[in-house]
Design an enzyme around this catalytic site. Structure first.
Site, short mmCIF file in Angstrom:
data_model
loop_
_atom_site.label_atom_id
_atom_site.label_comp_id
_atom_site.label_asym_id
_atom_site.label_seq_id
_atom_site.Cartn_x
_atom_site.Cartn_y
_atom_site.Cartn_z
N HIS A 1 0.73 5.20 1.24
CA HIS A 1 0.04 6.22 2.03
C HIS A 1 0.15 7.56 1.28
O HIS A 1 1.24 7.94 0.85
CB HIS A 1 0.74 6.43 3.38
CG HIS A 1 0.74 5.24 4.29
ND1 HIS A 1 -0.12 5.11 5.34
CD2 HIS A 1 1.53 4.13 4.31
CE1 HIS A 1 0.13 3.98 5.99
NE2 HIS A 1 1.14 3.36 5.39
N HIS B 1 0.84 -1.20 0.00
CA HIS B 1 0.00 0.00 0.00
C HIS B 1 0.87 1.24 0.00
O HIS B 1 1.99 1.24 0.50
CB HIS B 1 -0.96 0.02 1.19
CG HIS B 1 -0.31 -0.21 2.52
ND1 HIS B 1 0.04 -1.47 2.97
CD2 HIS B 1 0.08 0.65 3.49
CE1 HIS B 1 0.60 -1.36 4.17
NE2 HIS B 1 0.65 -0.08 4.49
#
Ligand code: AMP
Length: 140
Positions: A103, A101
């Protein structure tokens, strides 16, 4: 490819609800439940890859394009002064969910959130070793 024990796989598939800002065939973008600041969002691939090192190169490019567009939209919408793009790989680097992922974190002047590291000093020995290594074995 999916990992049955992975919470982000379930979010990617829509099996766990998320505050989704964007979705396409490869990625979902949703708000972080423990945000550093308002607008803190996560970009995840729909397939399971533990981290950046496992992510296929074509998805790396796509993730960065989404990060760029999202950073611009969030900055404009929230009135933030800047945006951090952060990606942690491995527990030692602060990764806590082992599904790749990115951010995207809106930042305000003096918001006191973080410096990501305390600057050290580049020694001649370390510099020479690394430059030599990458000269011998080019990255691409
Ligand atoms: P990292 O430490 O880089 O692995 O970041 C994991 C992030 O996922 C943290 O910022 C968490 O707040 C966030 N997070 C964990 N579970 C959820 C969830 N169910 N929905 C939204 N964000 C989550």
């Amino acid at each position: 490819m999916r990992n049955e024990n992975c919470i982000f796989c379930k979010i990617a598939a829509g099996e766990i609800p998320s505050a989704t800002l964007y979705e396409d065939e490869d990625f979902r973008v949703f708000l972080d439940l423990g945000p550093a600041n308002d607008g803190h969002a996560l970009i995840i691939p729909k397939e399971h890859y533990a981290n950046l090192l496992e992510l296929p190169e074509e998805l790396c490019g796509k993730a960065m394009v989404i990060a760029k567009k999202l950073a611009k939209r969030l900055k404009d919408f929230t009135g933030a002064d800047g945006v951090n793009i952060v990606n942690n790989n491995g527990e030692a680097a602060g990764q806590s969910v082992f599904h790749f992922h990115v951010h995207v974190i809106p930042r305000w002047k003096n918001d006191g959130k973080f410096p990501l590291w305390i600057p050290g000093e580049l020694t001649d020995e370390v510099r020479d070793k690394l430059v030599e290594e990458f000269k011998k074995n080019p990255l691409v």
